[in-house]
Design an enzyme around this catalytic site. Structure first.
Site: not given
Length: 456
Positions: A268-270
């Site tokens: 989810e960070d990317n």
């Protein structure tokens, strides 16, 4: 008329020229990463926001699950930030989570700090970290959010310097300069227990990964973010949904937006970083701080399956880059270059390869020392070189293993990786499933195998 034919020498010459050109490109990227590390991380000035009464408020979100390695010191690093206006929100899915003992002790040690515990997850997708953070995300007081993983510690001036970058771009009078919508920190692994896998992980994160990470962000042609420590505005995140399609204020809103929209992605960070980049046309920037990550008990098998997991996720998000990845690795690139210069210039591989590997190692070591902020002690240098060699030798076998499957295990649960990095939960019997252990994101924690009912 007959088709033209080409002699084998012409074909070999063309292939050798291409191989040598690729080698030059890789060295350019590596040297750019090395130069960026030297220029950005060897001096960390104090931010004027550290004592400014006008400093904008920041909500620090820390997701928790269990007793990560170095947990007390990691969490304490947010309590002692040199910044006048922040709150800390600790997110736990279970009220019996052992991490709460550490949090409550820190809250008693630092009663002057505005810190809260948010218990209970909200299921918005299969990503347990997102589910854990949603309540804190919605209850945060401030628009600026700093999401920092529980197995990361930060220097006292990190927050102020990151807010500096976020605010400077917003106040810029240059309309041609794109606004910075996210400030992130390159992970820097710290290993002290002597596990071979942990040493290999540190050698990877602090050299090859960091070098490429710094170079790609210096060029800034595409989003490249690891979510160990990210600062952004909630008002920006509320305008994106992970479609990666440019958005206008007049576009109709359909479906989920904000953090909850990214619950279906394992990385989810990317995806959040990419959504801000592509949907809002904002950019990212690195501060001069690193995200310190203490690696715990990671065996060599754990290291292998950890790398397999993230290659399998990445191949569905950036397939072209994943296909090219083996050609960026030291052993493959140097072998191609050795054959090329031997054919074109008659240079013996027995001369070329030793010179190459020494130079490649020197650049990697220089990047390591730039991020660390100090020279590697002599007694640690040979240990590092040994781990570096193991990392290099295992790189291609790990890649080959990773591309042959689509299932990953994360915190005791099995997932099938789908298009664009989305995942679908798979039934699990609670077994180790190929050596994957309890970890989160791009870091290491207290590595122990967890049965399904304990994992997030």
């Amino acid at each position: 008329m007959s088709n033209p034919t080409y002699s084998s020498s012409t074909v070999y010459g063309v292939l050798s020229a291409i191989g040598l050109g690729w080698y030059v490109v890789l060295w350019s990227i590596g040297l750019l990463g090395c130069k960026t590390g030297r220029g950005r991380y060897r001096l960390r000035p104090r931010s004027p926001l550290a004592t400014s009464p006008a400093a904008p408020g920041v909500s620090i979100l820390r997701p928790l699950k269990g007793l990560d390695t170095n947990l007390f010191e990691n969490l304490e690093s947010t309590f002692v930030q040199e910044y006048p206006n922040f709150e800390i929100l600790f997110s736990v899915a279970d009220e019996d989570d052992q991490a709460l003992m550490v949090v409550r002790e820190l809250m008693s040690v630092y009663p002057q700090i505005n810190a809260k515990i948010i218990i209970g997850e909200e299921i918005v997708g299969v990503n347990p970290k997102v589910n854990n953070l949603v309540k804190s995300y919605r209850q945060a007081t401030h628009d600026i959010l700093w999401v920092i993983d529980s197995n990361v510690s930060a220097a006292p001036g990190t927050l102020a310097r990151a807010v500096d970058i976020l605010n400077e771009s917003s106040a810029s009078q240059n309309p041609a300069k794109k606004r910075i919508g996210l400030v992130h920190h390159v992970p820097f692994a710290i290993e002290y227990q002597g596990y071979l896998g942990a040493r290999a992980e540190a050698a990877f994160l602090n050299t090859n990964h960091a070098k490429m990470y710094l170079a790609i962000n210096a060029v800034a042609v595409e989003s490249c973010v690891v979510g160990k420590s990210n600062l952004f505005r909630r008002s920006d995140l509320e305008r994106v949904n992970g479609s990666l399609k440019p958005r206008k204020e007049t576009d109709p809103r359909e479906g989920e937006y904000g953090l909850a929209a990214f619950g279906s992605f394992l990385a989810e960070d990317n995806m959040i970083a990419s959504a801000l980049w592509h949907e809002l046309d904002v950019r990212h920037d690195l501060s001069c701080d690193v995200a310190h990550n203490v690696i715990g008990k990671m065996t060599l098998v754990d290291y292998v399956w950890r790398r397999v997991r993230w290659i399998r996720v990445r191949k569905h998000m950036v397939p072209a880059a994943t296909i090219l990845e083996p050609f960026t690795e030291n052993l493959v690139a140097s072998s191609i270059a050795a054959a090329s210069v031997n054919y074109l210039f008659g240079v013996s591989p027995w001369i070329f390869l030793p010179v190459h590997h020494i130079a490649w190692l020197w650049v990697d070591l220089d990047v390591y020392e730039s991020l660390a902020g100090y020279p590697l002690p002599a007694h640690e240098r040979w240990k590092f070189i040994g781990a570096w060699c193991i990392r290099e030798i295992l790189a291609i076998p790990i890649w080959m293993l990773a591309v042959c499957g689509n299932e990953v295990t994360w915190r005791g649960k099995r997932y099938q990786v789908l298009r664009a990095g989305q995942v679908r939960s798979r039934a699990t019997d609670g077994t180790r499933n190929g050596g994957l252990w309890c970890q989160e994101g791009e870091s290491s924690s207290q590595y122990k195998s967890l049965p399904t009912d304990e994992a997030i």
